[in-house]
Design a protein around this motif. Structure first.
Motif, mmCIF file in Angstrom:
data_model
loop_
_atom_site.group_PDB
_atom_site.id
_atom_site.type_symbol
_atom_site.label_atom_id
_atom_site.label_comp_id
_atom_site.label_asym_id
_atom_site.label_seq_id
_atom_site.Cartn_x
_atom_site.Cartn_y
_atom_site.Cartn_z
ATOM 1 N N ASP A 65 0.871 -1.115 -0.049
ATOM 2 C CA ASP A 65 0.038 0.210 -0.082
ATOM 3 C C ASP A 65 1.049 1.157 -0.097
ATOM 4 N N PHE A 66 0.387 2.687 0.096
ATOM 5 C CA PHE A 66 1.291 3.661 -0.017
ATOM 6 C C PHE A 66 2.132 3.759 1.034
ATOM 7 N N SER A 67 1.663 3.278 2.399
ATOM 8 C CA SER A 67 2.800 3.437 3.413
ATOM 9 C C SER A 67 3.801 2.555 3.486
ATOM 10 N N GLY A 68 3.309 1.134 2.802
ATOM 11 C CA GLY A 68 4.387 0.383 2.487
ATOM 12 C C GLY A 68 5.332 0.698 1.555
ATOM 13 N N LEU A 69 4.734 1.431 0.413
ATOM 14 C CA LEU A 69 5.726 1.938 -0.564
ATOM 15 C C LEU A 69 6.863 2.832 -0.124
ATOM 16 N N ILE A 70 6.367 3.828 0.620
ATOM 17 C CA ILE A 70 7.175 4.812 1.390
ATOM 18 C C ILE A 70 8.256 4.029 2.288
ATOM 19 N N LYS A 71 7.740 3.255 3.097
ATOM 20 C CA LYS A 71 8.698 2.376 3.995
ATOM 21 C C LYS A 71 9.835 1.679 2.970
ATOM 22 N N PHE A 72 9.487 1.103 1.857
ATOM 23 C CA PHE A 72 10.156 0.563 0.900
ATOM 24 C C PHE A 72 11.305 1.495 0.605
ATOM 25 N N LEU A 73 10.781 2.821 0.172
ATOM 26 C CA LEU A 73 11.774 3.659 -0.489
ATOM 27 C C LEU A 73 12.794 4.080 0.703
ATOM 28 N N ILE A 74 12.192 4.574 1.804
ATOM 29 C CA ILE A 74 12.902 4.803 2.996
ATOM 30 C C ILE A 74 14.117 3.763 3.149
ATOM 31 N N ASN A 75 13.858 2.732 3.328
ATOM 32 C CA ASN A 75 14.720 1.553 3.502
ATOM 33 C C ASN A 75 15.829 1.539 2.208
ATOM 34 N N TYR A 76 15.458 1.923 1.237
ATOM 35 C CA TYR A 76 16.398 1.816 0.113
ATOM 36 C C TYR A 76 17.107 3.145 0.179
ATOM 37 N N GLU A 77 16.524 4.118 0.417
ATOM 38 C CA GLU A 77 17.330 5.535 0.638
ATOM 39 C C GLU A 77 18.448 5.171 1.671
ATOM 40 N N SER A 78 17.992 4.717 2.969
ATOM 41 C CA SER A 78 18.683 4.351 4.132
ATOM 42 C C SER A 78 20.138 3.714 3.715
ATOM 43 N N ARG A 79 19.907 2.536 2.846
ATOM 44 C CA ARG A 79 20.994 1.596 2.320
ATOM 45 C C ARG A 79 21.886 2.720 1.655
ATOM 46 N N ASN A 80 21.387 3.366 0.773
ATOM 47 C CA ASN A 80 22.254 4.064 -0.126
ATOM 48 C C ASN A 80 23.007 5.412 0.597
ATOM 49 N N VAL A 81 22.329 5.731 1.837
ATOM 50 C CA VAL A 81 22.960 6.650 2.637
ATOM 51 C C VAL A 81 23.953 6.020 3.241
ATOM 52 N N SER A 82 23.645 5.004 3.942
ATOM 53 C CA SER A 82 24.837 4.200 4.629
ATOM 54 C C SER A 82 25.992 4.060 4.041
ATOM 55 N N ASP A 83 25.717 3.255 2.933
ATOM 56 C CA ASP A 83 26.840 3.015 1.791
ATOM 57 C C ASP A 83 27.751 4.197 1.588
ATOM 58 N N THR A 84 27.023 5.301 1.164
ATOM 59 C CA THR A 84 27.543 6.585 0.815
ATOM 60 C C THR A 84 28.515 7.027 1.974
ATOM 61 N N LEU A 85 27.977 7.128 3.365
ATOM 62 C CA LEU A 85 28.477 7.438 4.597
ATOM 63 C C LEU A 85 29.826 6.954 4.747
ATOM 64 N N ASN A 86 30.032 5.550 4.693
ATOM 65 C CA ASN A 86 31.099 4.728 4.865
ATOM 66 C C ASN A 86 32.168 5.225 3.828
ATOM 67 N N GLN A 87 31.592 5.198 2.694
ATOM 68 C CA GLN A 87 32.960 5.865 1.723
ATOM 69 C C GLN A 87 33.305 7.438 1.891
ATOM 70 N N LEU A 88 32.274 8.166 2.183
ATOM 71 C CA LEU A 88 32.668 9.332 2.752
ATOM 72 C C LEU A 88 33.767 9.531 3.616
ATOM 73 N N LYS A 89 33.612 8.783 4.737
ATOM 74 C CA LYS A 89 34.471 8.536 5.839
ATOM 75 C C LYS A 89 35.732 8.256 5.550
ATOM 76 N N LEU A 90 35.948 7.259 4.581
ATOM 77 C CA LEU A 90 37.254 6.750 4.029
ATOM 78 C C LEU A 90 37.821 8.068 3.366
ATOM 79 N N PHE A 91 37.399 8.777 2.455
ATOM 80 C CA PHE A 91 37.644 10.003 1.948
ATOM 81 C C PHE A 91 38.004 11.131 3.066
ATOM 82 N N ALA A 92 37.334 11.101 4.002
ATOM 83 C CA ALA A 92 37.578 12.379 5.022
ATOM 84 C C ALA A 92 39.028 11.668 5.887
#
Length: 190
Positions: A65-92
């Motif tokens: 449903d729409f709530s499930g779709l938002i949850k799906f997208l937030i989880n997808y975003e969160s994985r992308n943010v976490s992956d990028t965060l780890n790479q940013l830490k290495l660059f820093a």
């Protein structure tokens, strides 16, 4: 007596089957349809090609449903943010320029805040606190914008991080469209 029991049993079975059919219909009618995905992905401000790619009408997506779709997208975003965060830490940690190191560290802080915002957004979604959800998604969007502005000062441009930030911002925009068009009863945007 046996006829009365059979009649009662039949009546009970019909009632149970009727409830099952009604509840199944209600459940299916709440699921996101292909037409609704099309409406989301063609809204102004949404990256249509990304939206159609992420929200392909797969069996998984079409059971949400729409709530499930938002949850799906937030989880997808969160994985992308976490992956990028780890790479940013290495660059820093590994950059030799003190100016660039401080820029990457600023982005690390912003991405850490985005991770917290996604957690807050999921809690707001579960509580049907759509204003809180809007604030959480909006904050993540702002943090990605701020990081991108900072990254644009680095030469050569760190295209990978800029692209990842843009992806996350585009996903936030999709969530805001779903929130405004399909979940929120009192519309803020017209």
């Amino acid at each position: 007596m046996v006829a009365h029991v059979n009649k009662s049993f039949s009546l009970g079975l019909i009632v149970v089957l009727g409830l099952f059919v009604v509840s199944s219909y209600a459940r299916f009618s709440m699921m996101v349809t292909k037409d609704e995905i099309h409406a989301i992905c063609t809204k102004k401000g949404v990256n249509s090609s990304l939206c159609f790619e992420i929200l392909k009408p797969t069996p998984e997506i079409l059971t949400l449903d729409f709530s499930g779709l938002i949850k799906f997208l937030i989880n997808y975003e969160s994985r992308n943010v976490s992956d990028t965060l780890n790479q940013l830490k290495l660059f820093a940690e590994n950059t030799t320029s003190t100016d660039y190191r401080s820029t990457y560290r600023e982005c690390v802080e912003l991405y850490e805040m985005a991770v917290d915002d996604f957690d807050t957004s999921l809690k707001a979604l579960a509580a049907k606190d759509y204003d809180g959800l809007n604030l959480g998604i909006g904050a993540s969007l702002t943090e990605m914008d701020t990081c991108e502005d900072d990254l644009l000062t680095i030469n050569p441009l760190p295209h990978f991080f800029i692209k990842r930030g843009t992806l996350i911002k585009n996903l936030c925009s999709i969530n805001l469209v779903i929130l405004e068009c399909f979940l929120r009863e009192k519309k803020i945007l017209s």
